[in-house]
Design an enzyme around this catalytic site. Sequence first.
Site, PDB file in Angstrom:
ATOM      1  CG  ASP A   1      -7.821-115.297  64.596  1.00 48.13           C
ATOM      2  OD1 ASP A   1      -6.591-114.788  64.869  1.00 48.13           O
ATOM      3  OD2 ASP A   1      -8.282-115.492  63.528  1.00 48.13           O
TER       4      ASP A   1
ATOM      5  CD  GLU B   1      -1.154-114.272  60.151  1.00 45.57           C
ATOM      6  OE1 GLU B   1      -1.298-113.942  58.964  1.00 45.57           O
ATOM      7  OE2 GLU B   1      -1.193-113.482  61.212  1.00 45.57           O
TER       8      GLU B   1
ATOM      9  CG  HIS C   1      -8.691-114.313  56.981  1.00 45.78           C
ATOM     10  ND1 HIS C   1      -7.697-115.070  57.443  1.00 45.78           N
ATOM     11  CD2 HIS C   1      -8.302-113.033  57.731  1.00 45.78           C
ATOM     12  CE1 HIS C   1      -7.092-114.480  58.418  1.00 45.78           C
ATOM     13  NE2 HIS C   1      -7.141-113.336  58.685  1.00 45.78           N
ATOM     14  CG  ASP C   2      -5.212-112.573  55.914  1.00 46.11           C
ATOM     15  OD1 ASP C   2      -5.848-111.552  55.727  1.00 46.11           O
ATOM     16  OD2 ASP C   2      -4.263-112.693  56.816  1.00 46.11           O
TER      17      ASP C   2
ATOM     18  CG  ASP D   1      -3.538-111.673  64.031  1.00 42.06           C
ATOM     19  OD1 ASP D   1      -3.785-112.151  62.882  1.00 42.06           O
ATOM     20  OD2 ASP D   1      -3.268-110.295  64.060  1.00 42.06           O
TER      21      ASP D   1
END
Length: 535
Positions: free
Chosen positions: A104, A270, A332-333, A206
């Site tokens: 990430d 993302e 994870h969100d 991200d």
Amino acid sequence: MRDHSQDQAKWWQQGVIYQIYPRSFVDSNGDGVGDLPGITGQLDYLRWLGVDAIWLSPIYPSPMADFGYDVANYTDIDPLFGNLDDFDELLVRAHGYGLRVILDFVPNHTSDQHPWFTQSRSSRANPRRDWYIWRDAKPDGSPPNNWLSDFGGSAWTWDERTGQYYLHSFLPEQPDLNWRNPHVRAAMLDVLRFWLGRGVDGFRVDVIGFLLKDDQFRDEPPNPNYVAGKDSPGDALLRLYSRHQPGVHEIIRSFRRVLDEYEGRVSIGEISSRLSLSAQTAFYGDGDELHLPFNFGLIHLPWQAAAISRFVDVYEVALPTRAWPNYVLGNHDQPRLASRVGIAQARVGAMLLLTLRGTPFVYYGDEIGMHDVEILPDQVKDPFEKRIPGKGRDPQRTPMQWSAEPHAGFSIAEPWLPVAPDYPTVNVAAQRDNSTSMLHLYQRLMQYRKMTPALNVGSYRSLMSTADDCFVYLRQFGGQRRLIVLNFSAAEQTLTLSGLGEGRIVISTYLDREETTNLTSLYLRSYEGCIIELV
Ligand code: GLC
């Protein structure tokens, strides 16, 4: 069967990418938090499962205000997870198994504990002052404009010592970097080189669309569709100026140029699924930006065959030539797939994800049907939940359920988040022993996808179905054809697929059916999906 175009396909096109939330995968040192040696110890499992790459959510030193998405040093490992030697060991072992490792990369903001920020906030004259976004207060002392943090409240925090506000798209502990500053750009590109040189196979970047902000810092207009209490508070405004500024594409091209200095690396970004499809696909650039701008479309759609097939068809058409698709059902969100659609439907989801044209992203634990776990008020960890109750992401970040041992075999200690109460039955060990389990379904689908060019690189075409509740499509590579038939409804269905003759069911989501069938009358059980070989 192989031919030229299959040989040309890249590993990240043909392969399956598995997201690991490191805090919750395996705890090897008994502190209740997962770590790198824990992951290394499960590479055998991942190889057996059939994934091709793992993406690790942030493992860098961090005060963990946002559980690693607040980075205090981009070129080291947080001691909670291990150290650089542990990382190198993981990388070498993973590569030995033919597994790629994706990190990430969090370029929009750092931790407020990052030395860059402590220097920046130390005085207005500090050379790093301009590495972050500082603005004067309005004459009445209020923030420079009306921008909102995604985690609630103003996006500006007042710094008493230097008498200015700094910008943070998320928590005050996550100040936004100033990507208009060339030194910031150079330093961050060096971060990419640091990891690429170590052998990392790519990055998931991200909130990539947030990197640039309007240079006039104009106020944002209210969002007329905002529903207070339902939407996130940050959605109260139309984000015309605080994100997705056109110049962001030039920054992404600079990331890509660095990646291209190395062989075979991948860039994943993302991006918001609220952008128009054309704004989303713009992140492919002219083949010179992201390899895979995340496609979160399936997460937000009603779980119905018609809505999903329409979405896939529209997305396929919207993709620029040579752009490679991708699909995501969980991360994870987001609430877990099994909780969003139900456990029976989640099996249909697995078959959908692993048979569409494009790179599938699998979120750890979805392969055993993990669901959102209830988090009691005194167990809450996610800062989002603490600021806006009901929005928290702890339920989907709970420890991986490995076995029926205490703490699900995740740790010998009390884990940082509670383990799902159903772990004695829902766990990897139990499902490995059960040949019709969700785990075996994922494993079969991944293995079959790997050996079947029609699925891993072939074309996609949806077919008309006589049943509205079914999604039917054809994947084809040369003469190899696979028909996918997914029943999204609780009702049994009998479909007429004329002109296709006979087919052979090779995988049913129930894992109990392999038979030749006449496609003019194809019977499907409730929530059954099938992969059918056409001759
Ligand atoms: C991304 C991450 C999310 C994090 C946020 C701020 O959306 O996926 O988990 O909280 O960025 O870094």
